[in-house]
Design a protein around this motif. Structure first.
Motif, PDB file in Angstrom:
ATOM      1  N   LYS A 146     107.052 101.249  -7.864  1.00 53.27           N
ATOM      2  CA  LYS A 146     108.500 101.740  -8.867  1.00 53.27           C
ATOM      3  C   LYS A 146     109.300 102.719  -8.196  1.00 53.27           C
ATOM      4  O   LYS A 146     110.577 102.412  -8.392  1.00 53.27           O
ATOM      5  CB  LYS A 146     107.514 103.022  -9.878  1.00 53.27           C
ATOM      6  N   THR A 147     109.268 103.788  -7.274  1.00 54.33           N
ATOM      7  CA  THR A 147     109.867 104.773  -6.409  1.00 54.33           C
ATOM      8  C   THR A 147     110.664 103.806  -5.348  1.00 54.33           C
ATOM      9  O   THR A 147     111.719 104.083  -4.995  1.00 54.33           O
ATOM     10  CB  THR A 147     108.769 104.819  -4.808  1.00 54.33           C
ATOM     11  N   ASP A 148     110.637 102.225  -4.673  1.00 53.51           N
ATOM     12  CA  ASP A 148     111.037 102.045  -4.024  1.00 53.51           C
ATOM     13  C   ASP A 148     111.807 101.003  -4.543  1.00 53.51           C
ATOM     14  O   ASP A 148     112.376 100.169  -4.173  1.00 53.51           O
ATOM     15  CB  ASP A 148     109.786 100.726  -3.161  1.00 53.51           C
ATOM     16  N   ARG A 153     109.960 101.397 -13.722  1.00 53.38           N
ATOM     17  CA  ARG A 153     109.537 102.720 -13.357  1.00 53.38           C
ATOM     18  C   ARG A 153     108.857 102.902 -14.843  1.00 53.38           C
ATOM     19  O   ARG A 153     108.047 104.122 -15.055  1.00 53.38           O
ATOM     20  CB  ARG A 153     111.067 103.789 -13.503  1.00 53.38           C
ATOM     21  N   HIS A 154     109.430 102.576 -15.851  1.00 54.00           N
ATOM     22  CA  HIS A 154     108.434 102.654 -16.627  1.00 54.00           C
ATOM     23  C   HIS A 154     107.096 102.187 -17.141  1.00 54.00           C
ATOM     24  O   HIS A 154     106.375 102.383 -18.058  1.00 54.00           O
ATOM     25  CB  HIS A 154     109.307 102.160 -18.058  1.00 54.00           C
ATOM     26  N   VAL A 155     107.222 101.263 -16.570  1.00 55.83           N
ATOM     27  CA  VAL A 155     105.429 100.792 -16.536  1.00 55.83           C
ATOM     28  C   VAL A 155     104.104 101.135 -16.283  1.00 55.83           C
ATOM     29  O   VAL A 155     104.441 102.724 -15.420  1.00 55.83           O
ATOM     30  CB  VAL A 155     105.480  99.618 -15.357  1.00 55.83           C
ATOM     31  N   ASP A 156     102.878 101.468 -17.124  1.00 60.38           N
ATOM     32  CA  ASP A 156     101.603 102.243 -16.550  1.00 60.38           C
ATOM     33  C   ASP A 156     101.116 101.354 -15.678  1.00 60.38           C
ATOM     34  O   ASP A 156     100.444 100.647 -15.804  1.00 60.38           O
ATOM     35  CB  ASP A 156     101.663 101.883 -18.038  1.00 60.38           C
ATOM     36  N   LEU A 197     107.847  89.695 -15.733  1.00 62.66           N
ATOM     37  CA  LEU A 197     108.112  90.596 -16.755  1.00 62.66           C
ATOM     38  C   LEU A 197     107.818  92.942 -16.189  1.00 62.66           C
ATOM     39  O   LEU A 197     108.683  93.310 -17.141  1.00 62.66           O
ATOM     40  CB  LEU A 197     107.172  90.815 -18.216  1.00 62.66           C
ATOM     41  N   ILE A 198     107.857  93.106 -15.819  1.00 59.26           N
ATOM     42  CA  ILE A 198     107.182  94.311 -14.986  1.00 59.26           C
ATOM     43  C   ILE A 198     107.933  94.396 -13.615  1.00 59.26           C
ATOM     44  O   ILE A 198     108.107  95.884 -13.755  1.00 59.26           O
ATOM     45  CB  ILE A 198     105.918  94.789 -15.622  1.00 59.26           C
ATOM     46  N   SER A 199     109.056  93.699 -13.348  1.00 63.80           N
ATOM     47  CA  SER A 199     109.184  94.116 -12.160  1.00 63.80           C
ATOM     48  C   SER A 199     111.247  94.991 -12.646  1.00 63.80           C
ATOM     49  O   SER A 199     111.472  94.743 -13.899  1.00 63.80           O
ATOM     50  CB  SER A 199     109.811  92.728 -11.496  1.00 63.80           C
ATOM     51  N   GLN A 200     111.389  95.620 -11.478  1.00 61.57           N
ATOM     52  CA  GLN A 200     113.195  95.961 -11.484  1.00 61.57           C
ATOM     53  C   GLN A 200     113.528  94.990 -11.965  1.00 61.57           C
ATOM     54  O   GLN A 200     114.870  95.579 -12.755  1.00 61.57           O
ATOM     55  CB  GLN A 200     112.677  96.454 -10.759  1.00 61.57           C
ATOM     56  N   LYS A 201     113.860  93.407 -11.517  1.00 56.53           N
ATOM     57  CA  LYS A 201     114.869  92.961 -12.037  1.00 56.53           C
ATOM     58  C   LYS A 201     114.700  92.554 -13.539  1.00 56.53           C
ATOM     59  O   LYS A 201     115.666  92.147 -13.869  1.00 56.53           O
ATOM     60  CB  LYS A 201     114.402  92.031 -10.740  1.00 56.53           C
ATOM     61  N   ALA A 202     113.710  92.772 -13.939  1.00 55.11           N
ATOM     62  CA  ALA A 202     113.901  92.578 -15.420  1.00 55.11           C
ATOM     63  C   ALA A 202     114.868  93.345 -16.397  1.00 55.11           C
ATOM     64  O   ALA A 202     114.971  92.717 -17.536  1.00 55.11           O
ATOM     65  CB  ALA A 202     112.162  92.161 -16.894  1.00 55.11           C
TER      66      ALA A 202
END
Length: 204
Positions: A146-148, A153-156, A197-202
């Motif tokens: 998430k940091t990188d 960033r909203h993923v639990d 679905l949970i990647s930053q690209k999504a």
């Protein structure tokens, strides 16, 4: 020095054989006599190294089981970039190893957790500690992702780790009696779809 090395080699052989037997038959269905027969050892030789069957099993958990789980599911993702890809690869590699195991009885760690749950709190602690190491490592890797900028960033991260562990245990159980190759393929494809679905690209 030579005596110590010989003792260590004997203990290693005993633990490897013990793990194989406990995995195949279960802890409670495996007797000391079963172990002695498989190893061609006397009771005296066994009790020279270990105080009891429980002591023997704990030594296996600490020395062999931890290392097996760590090297397959923890070490490959530790401190890596692009966490979703490295996690899915570590899972796929572990499933492929299981697929080619002719004596597959399921995920060894979860088998033992199921067997000892509610029966032996001391052994359960050793087993759940291994599971906790895997879980914490997954969470840490996802948080770093998430940091990188690899993971939204909203993923639990804790929820994702729980999903990965529980779904992996589930598919390993299904693979024992099912078409392991097909199950592995379908599971890994769905896992990768979920990770997309949970990647930053999504959300870009």
């Amino acid at each position: 020095m030579e005596k110590n090395l010989k003792r260590m080699a004997t203990m290693q052989r005993m633990q490897s054989t013990g793990l194989e037997l406990f995995y195949q038959q279960g802890y409670y269905n495996t007797s000391i006599d079963d172990i002695l027969k498989k190893l061609s050892l006397s009771k005296g030789a066994f009790y020279y190294h270990f105080q009891s069957k429980e002591d023997f099993f704990i030594s296996i958990v600490q020395n062999l089981l931890f290392q097996k789980v760590y090297s397959m599911l923890v070490e490959p993702i530790e401190g890596q970039e692009d966490p979703l890809n490295v996690i899915s690869k570590s899972i796929e590699d572990a499933l492929e190893t299981a697929e080619h195991n002719n004596m597959d009885f399921g995920f060894v760690l979860s088998n033992f957790i199921t067997e000892f749950n509610g029966k032996n709190p001391e052994i359960m602690k050793y087993l759940t500690d291994i599971m906790k190491v895997w879980e914490v490592n997954l969470i840490t890797t996802l948080q770093k992702g998430k940091t990188d900028g690899y993971v939204d960033r909203h993923v639990d991260s804790e929820a994702v780790a729980t999903y990965v562990i529980s779904s992996y245990i589930g598919v390993r159980t299904l693979m024992v009696e099912g078409n392991s190759k097909m199950l592995r393929y379908k599971y890994v494809q769905q896992l990768k779809n979920y990770f997309k679905l949970i990647s930053q690209k999504a959300v870009a």
